[in-house]
Design a protein around this motif. Structure first.
Motif, PDB file in Angstrom:
ATOM      1  N   LEU A 190       0.880  -1.169   0.000  1.00  0.00           N
ATOM      2  CA  LEU A 190       0.000   0.000   0.000  1.00  0.00           C
ATOM      3  C   LEU A 190       0.916   1.218   0.000  1.00  0.00           C
ATOM      4  O   LEU A 190       1.644   1.447   0.958  1.00  0.00           O
ATOM      5  CB  LEU A 190      -0.910  -0.013   1.229  1.00  0.00           C
ATOM      6  CG  LEU A 190      -1.871   1.162   1.386  1.00  0.00           C
ATOM      7  CD1 LEU A 190      -2.795   1.277   0.181  1.00  0.00           C
ATOM      8  CD2 LEU A 190      -2.676   1.004   2.658  1.00  0.00           C
ATOM      9  N   ASP A 191       0.897   1.982  -1.098  1.00  0.00           N
ATOM     10  CA  ASP A 191       1.929   2.996  -1.327  1.00  0.00           C
ATOM     11  C   ASP A 191       1.637   4.400  -0.811  1.00  0.00           C
ATOM     12  O   ASP A 191       2.565   5.176  -0.637  1.00  0.00           O
ATOM     13  CB  ASP A 191       2.250   3.081  -2.822  1.00  0.00           C
ATOM     14  CG  ASP A 191       2.923   1.812  -3.327  1.00  0.00           C
ATOM     15  OD1 ASP A 191       3.572   1.126  -2.517  1.00  0.00           O
ATOM     16  OD2 ASP A 191       2.785   1.511  -4.516  1.00  0.00           O
ATOM     17  N   CYS A 192       0.359   4.751  -0.597  1.00  0.00           N
ATOM     18  CA  CYS A 192       0.115   6.127  -0.152  1.00  0.00           C
ATOM     19  C   CYS A 192      -1.140   6.236   0.708  1.00  0.00           C
ATOM     20  O   CYS A 192      -2.049   5.415   0.614  1.00  0.00           O
ATOM     21  CB  CYS A 192       0.035   7.086  -1.336  1.00  0.00           C
ATOM     22  SG  CYS A 192      -1.447   6.928  -2.336  1.00  0.00           S
ATOM     23  N   ASN A 220      -3.409   8.527   0.549  1.00  0.00           N
ATOM     24  CA  ASN A 220      -4.559   8.889  -0.264  1.00  0.00           C
ATOM     25  C   ASN A 220      -5.256   7.638  -0.802  1.00  0.00           C
ATOM     26  O   ASN A 220      -6.479   7.550  -0.796  1.00  0.00           O
ATOM     27  CB  ASN A 220      -4.127   9.802  -1.420  1.00  0.00           C
ATOM     28  CG  ASN A 220      -5.296  10.368  -2.163  1.00  0.00           C
ATOM     29  OD1 ASN A 220      -6.313  10.706  -1.576  1.00  0.00           O
ATOM     30  ND2 ASN A 220      -5.154  10.470  -3.477  1.00  0.00           N
ATOM     31  N   CYS A 221      -4.473   6.662  -1.240  1.00  0.00           N
ATOM     32  CA  CYS A 221      -5.038   5.398  -1.728  1.00  0.00           C
ATOM     33  C   CYS A 221      -5.745   4.657  -0.593  1.00  0.00           C
ATOM     34  O   CYS A 221      -6.803   4.070  -0.800  1.00  0.00           O
ATOM     35  CB  CYS A 221      -3.952   4.515  -2.331  1.00  0.00           C
ATOM     36  SG  CYS A 221      -3.242   5.189  -3.835  1.00  0.00           S
ATOM     37  N   LYS A 224      -9.108   6.260  -0.118  1.00  0.00           N
ATOM     38  CA  LYS A 224     -10.027   5.882  -1.200  1.00  0.00           C
ATOM     39  C   LYS A 224     -10.539   4.455  -1.008  1.00  0.00           C
ATOM     40  O   LYS A 224     -11.718   4.177  -1.209  1.00  0.00           O
ATOM     41  CB  LYS A 224      -9.332   5.991  -2.560  1.00  0.00           C
ATOM     42  CG  LYS A 224      -9.127   7.404  -3.023  1.00  0.00           C
ATOM     43  CD  LYS A 224      -8.433   7.417  -4.370  1.00  0.00           C
ATOM     44  CE  LYS A 224      -8.151   8.818  -4.840  1.00  0.00           C
ATOM     45  NZ  LYS A 224      -7.443   8.834  -6.133  1.00  0.00           N
ATOM     46  N   MET A 225      -9.651   3.551  -0.615  1.00  0.00           N
ATOM     47  CA  MET A 225     -10.060   2.160  -0.350  1.00  0.00           C
ATOM     48  C   MET A 225     -11.076   2.109   0.773  1.00  0.00           C
ATOM     49  O   MET A 225     -12.095   1.418   0.666  1.00  0.00           O
ATOM     50  CB  MET A 225      -8.844   1.317   0.044  1.00  0.00           C
ATOM     51  CG  MET A 225      -8.000   0.880  -1.076  1.00  0.00           C
ATOM     52  SD  MET A 225      -6.680  -0.150  -0.381  1.00  0.00           S
ATOM     53  CE  MET A 225      -5.507  -0.064  -1.703  1.00  0.00           C
ATOM     54  N   CYS A 256      -9.874  -2.996  -3.692  1.00  0.00           N
ATOM     55  CA  CYS A 256      -8.480  -2.636  -3.409  1.00  0.00           C
ATOM     56  C   CYS A 256      -7.629  -2.688  -4.668  1.00  0.00           C
ATOM     57  O   CYS A 256      -6.800  -1.812  -4.896  1.00  0.00           O
ATOM     58  CB  CYS A 256      -7.900  -3.553  -2.332  1.00  0.00           C
ATOM     59  SG  CYS A 256      -8.596  -3.243  -0.701  1.00  0.00           S
ATOM     60  N   LYS A 293      -8.639  -2.191  -7.667  1.00  0.00           N
ATOM     61  CA  LYS A 293      -9.040  -1.085  -8.534  1.00  0.00           C
ATOM     62  C   LYS A 293      -8.343   0.218  -8.123  1.00  0.00           C
ATOM     63  O   LYS A 293      -7.888   0.981  -8.967  1.00  0.00           O
ATOM     64  CB  LYS A 293     -10.560  -0.914  -8.470  1.00  0.00           C
ATOM     65  CG  LYS A 293     -11.135  -0.085  -9.584  1.00  0.00           C
ATOM     66  CD  LYS A 293     -12.642   0.039  -9.439  1.00  0.00           C
ATOM     67  CE  LYS A 293     -13.328  -1.105 -10.153  1.00  0.00           C
ATOM     68  NZ  LYS A 293     -14.789  -0.918 -10.204  1.00  0.00           N
ATOM     69  N   VAL A 294      -8.224   0.440  -6.825  1.00  0.00           N
ATOM     70  CA  VAL A 294      -7.598   1.664  -6.308  1.00  0.00           C
ATOM     71  C   VAL A 294      -6.080   1.583  -6.383  1.00  0.00           C
ATOM     72  O   VAL A 294      -5.419   2.522  -6.816  1.00  0.00           O
ATOM     73  CB  VAL A 294      -8.054   1.944  -4.855  1.00  0.00           C
ATOM     74  CG1 VAL A 294      -7.300   3.123  -4.267  1.00  0.00           C
ATOM     75  CG2 VAL A 294      -9.546   2.186  -4.804  1.00  0.00           C
ATOM     76  N   GLU A 295      -5.521   0.477  -5.938  1.00  0.00           N
ATOM     77  CA  GLU A 295      -4.062   0.296  -5.864  1.00  0.00           C
ATOM     78  C   GLU A 295      -3.733  -1.107  -6.402  1.00  0.00           C
ATOM     79  O   GLU A 295      -3.739  -2.075  -5.654  1.00  0.00           O
ATOM     80  CB  GLU A 295      -3.600   0.443  -4.413  1.00  0.00           C
ATOM     81  CG  GLU A 295      -2.126   0.248  -4.188  1.00  0.00           C
ATOM     82  CD  GLU A 295      -1.279   1.383  -4.698  1.00  0.00           C
ATOM     83  OE1 GLU A 295      -0.387   1.104  -5.505  1.00  0.00           O
ATOM     84  OE2 GLU A 295      -1.513   2.523  -4.300  1.00  0.00           O
ATOM     85  N   CYS A 318      -1.387  -3.500  -4.474  1.00  0.00           N
ATOM     86  CA  CYS A 318      -1.687  -3.830  -3.075  1.00  0.00           C
ATOM     87  C   CYS A 318      -2.337  -5.212  -2.972  1.00  0.00           C
ATOM     88  O   CYS A 318      -3.196  -5.571  -3.759  1.00  0.00           O
ATOM     89  CB  CYS A 318      -2.637  -2.780  -2.497  1.00  0.00           C
ATOM     90  SG  CYS A 318      -2.994  -3.036  -0.756  1.00  0.00           S
TER      91      CYS A 318
END
Length: 72
Positions: free
Chosen positions: A10-12, A14-15, A18-19, A61, A63-65, A68
């Motif tokens: 999980l890189d950020c 903000n992501c 959103k998740m 998850c 779809k967003v990242e 991840c």
């Protein structure tokens, strides 16, 4: 049922936000929190369809990242 899952790549923050928002909109989800700092997903959902909800959570998850992964 309440479960905690470890997240990988999980890189950020903000992501993570959103998740969390997307997971909380899923049917059967009582409450979900995604923590970027601890790399964990805490999920409270309906016991009767928990496995189905988990598969939807994985799709959200991805779809967003896309990198991840939810470790079960």
């Amino acid at each position: 049922m309440k479960k905690v899952f470890k997240l990988e790549d999980l890189d950020c923050a903000n992501c993570a936000a959103k998740m969390e928002q997307a997971i909380n909109r899923l049917d059967g989800v009582t409450r979900a929190t995604v923590s970027f700092m601890t790399q964990k997903l805490t999920l409270e959902a309906d016991d009767s369809c928990f496995d189905e909800i988990i598969s939807q959570v994985v799709k959200v998850c991805k779809k967003v990242e896309p990198d991840c992964r939810i470790l079960m």
